[in-house]
Design a protein around this motif. Structure first.
Motif, PDB file in Angstrom:
ATOM      1  N   VAL A 139     -24.735  25.247 -26.819  1.00 61.64           N
ATOM      2  CA  VAL A 139     -24.066  23.950 -26.802  1.00 61.64           C
ATOM      3  C   VAL A 139     -23.774  23.496 -28.232  1.00 61.64           C
ATOM      4  O   VAL A 139     -22.694  22.972 -28.517  1.00 61.64           O
ATOM      5  N   SER A 140     -24.709  23.745 -29.145  1.00 63.02           N
ATOM      6  CA  SER A 140     -24.489  23.392 -30.562  1.00 63.02           C
ATOM      7  C   SER A 140     -23.283  24.125 -31.129  1.00 63.02           C
ATOM      8  O   SER A 140     -22.470  23.541 -31.854  1.00 63.02           O
ATOM      9  N   ARG A 141     -23.165  25.411 -30.800  1.00 65.72           N
ATOM     10  CA  ARG A 141     -22.033  26.197 -31.303  1.00 65.72           C
ATOM     11  C   ARG A 141     -20.700  25.678 -30.771  1.00 65.72           C
ATOM     12  O   ARG A 141     -19.665  25.859 -31.392  1.00 65.72           O
ATOM     13  N   SER A 142     -20.730  25.019 -29.617  1.00 66.14           N
ATOM     14  CA  SER A 142     -19.480  24.517 -29.031  1.00 66.14           C
ATOM     15  C   SER A 142     -19.002  23.226 -29.696  1.00 66.14           C
ATOM     16  O   SER A 142     -17.857  22.830 -29.518  1.00 66.14           O
ATOM     17  N   LEU A 143     -19.878  22.562 -30.464  1.00 65.23           N
ATOM     18  CA  LEU A 143     -19.488  21.324 -31.159  1.00 65.23           C
ATOM     19  C   LEU A 143     -18.855  21.650 -32.507  1.00 65.23           C
ATOM     20  O   LEU A 143     -19.288  22.562 -33.188  1.00 65.23           O
ATOM     21  N   ALA A 145     -19.100  20.309 -35.547  1.00 59.62           N
ATOM     22  CA  ALA A 145     -19.783  19.397 -36.466  1.00 59.62           C
ATOM     23  C   ALA A 145     -20.807  20.197 -37.278  1.00 59.62           C
ATOM     24  O   ALA A 145     -21.453  21.097 -36.742  1.00 59.62           O
ATOM     25  N   PRO A 146     -20.954  19.884 -38.577  1.00 64.57           N
ATOM     26  CA  PRO A 146     -21.900  20.635 -39.406  1.00 64.57           C
ATOM     27  C   PRO A 146     -23.356  20.416 -38.988  1.00 64.57           C
ATOM     28  O   PRO A 146     -24.198  21.278 -39.189  1.00 64.57           O
ATOM     29  N   ASP A 147     -23.651  19.263 -38.384  1.00 67.49           N
ATOM     30  CA  ASP A 147     -25.017  18.969 -37.956  1.00 67.49           C
ATOM     31  C   ASP A 147     -25.155  19.069 -36.433  1.00 67.49           C
ATOM     32  O   ASP A 147     -25.913  18.324 -35.804  1.00 67.49           O
ATOM     33  N   ALA A 148     -24.424  20.001 -35.835  1.00 64.08           N
ATOM     34  CA  ALA A 148     -24.368  20.127 -34.375  1.00 64.08           C
ATOM     35  C   ALA A 148     -25.742  20.344 -33.751  1.00 64.08           C
ATOM     36  O   ALA A 148     -26.055  19.761 -32.708  1.00 64.08           O
ATOM     37  N   HIS A 149     -26.560  21.158 -34.388  1.00 58.54           N
ATOM     38  CA  HIS A 149     -27.882  21.438 -33.813  1.00 58.54           C
ATOM     39  C   HIS A 149     -28.714  20.160 -33.746  1.00 58.54           C
ATOM     40  O   HIS A 149     -29.399  19.896 -32.748  1.00 58.54           O
TER      41      HIS A 149
END
Length: 196
Positions: A139-143, A145-149
């Protein structure tokens, strides 16, 4: 009459080989964590050939899901969460996560998992690594944004808090609020964490 000598090596599959593999997997995940656990190591612990582990389980992810008695496949959860427009991500996450808790079987298993997580460092580590790898990372990879995680992790903490309040502590009025209202209230907050 000739007697066959016992063949050296690992034992073949028996009546509870699958159960032995699951037992060995639970122990390995608890002792070593998700990342350091291997299918070969589990086979060694169960006293079976590695091919037999592959016969029963397609992957380490599948073995983790079954050995931890998860009510749903985290990979499917991640796929459902990511399937749709980014501006509705918060609503999808709330709907999918709370949907797991709303079924009687899902709620029973999730309660057991949550209670185990808060009482055992080993179980907490297993869940953090396994679910992190199968849900939070994709899910983080799909955002974009640099701070996705961090964003996805903050959304997860919000959901964990709501689940604890609603299903374990039964804090009112959160515990008795209808699911649609709860999702309507949560979705914008989650969306703010994710894309705000």
């Amino acid at each position: 009459m000739t007697t066959r000598a016992a063949r050296p090596g690992r034992r073949p599959g028996g009546p509870d080989t699958r159960g032995e593999i699951l037992r060995a997997a639970r122990e390995s995940f608890a002792d070593k964590g998700f990342s350091a656990t291997s299918l070969r190591g589990i086979a060694r612990e169960a006293g079976v050939d590695a091919a037999l582990v592959h016969h029963y389980f397609d992957s380490k992810d599948e073995l983790f899901i079954e050995s931890m008695a998860l009510p749903v496949d985290p990979r499917q959860i991640a796929a459902r969460i990511m399937d749709g427009p980014p501006e509705e991500l918060g609503r999808r996450i709330a709907t999918v996560f709370l949907g797991v808790w709303e079924s009687p079987d899902g709620q029973q298993r999730m309660k057991a998992i949550f209670r185990s997580v808060v009482s055992s460092d080993a179980v907490a580590r297993i869940m953090r690594e396994g679910v992190g790898q199968m849900i939070i990372q994709p899910v983080s990879r799909s955002l974009d944004a640099p701070d996705a995680h961090l964003r996805v992790s903050l959304a997860a903490t919000q959901l964990i808090g709501v689940a604890m309040a609603r299903y374990l502590v039964e804090l009112e009025p959160v515990a008795s609020t209808d699911l649609t209202t709860l999702i309507d209230r949560l979705a914008p907050v989650l969306q703010l964490h994710l894309t705000g």
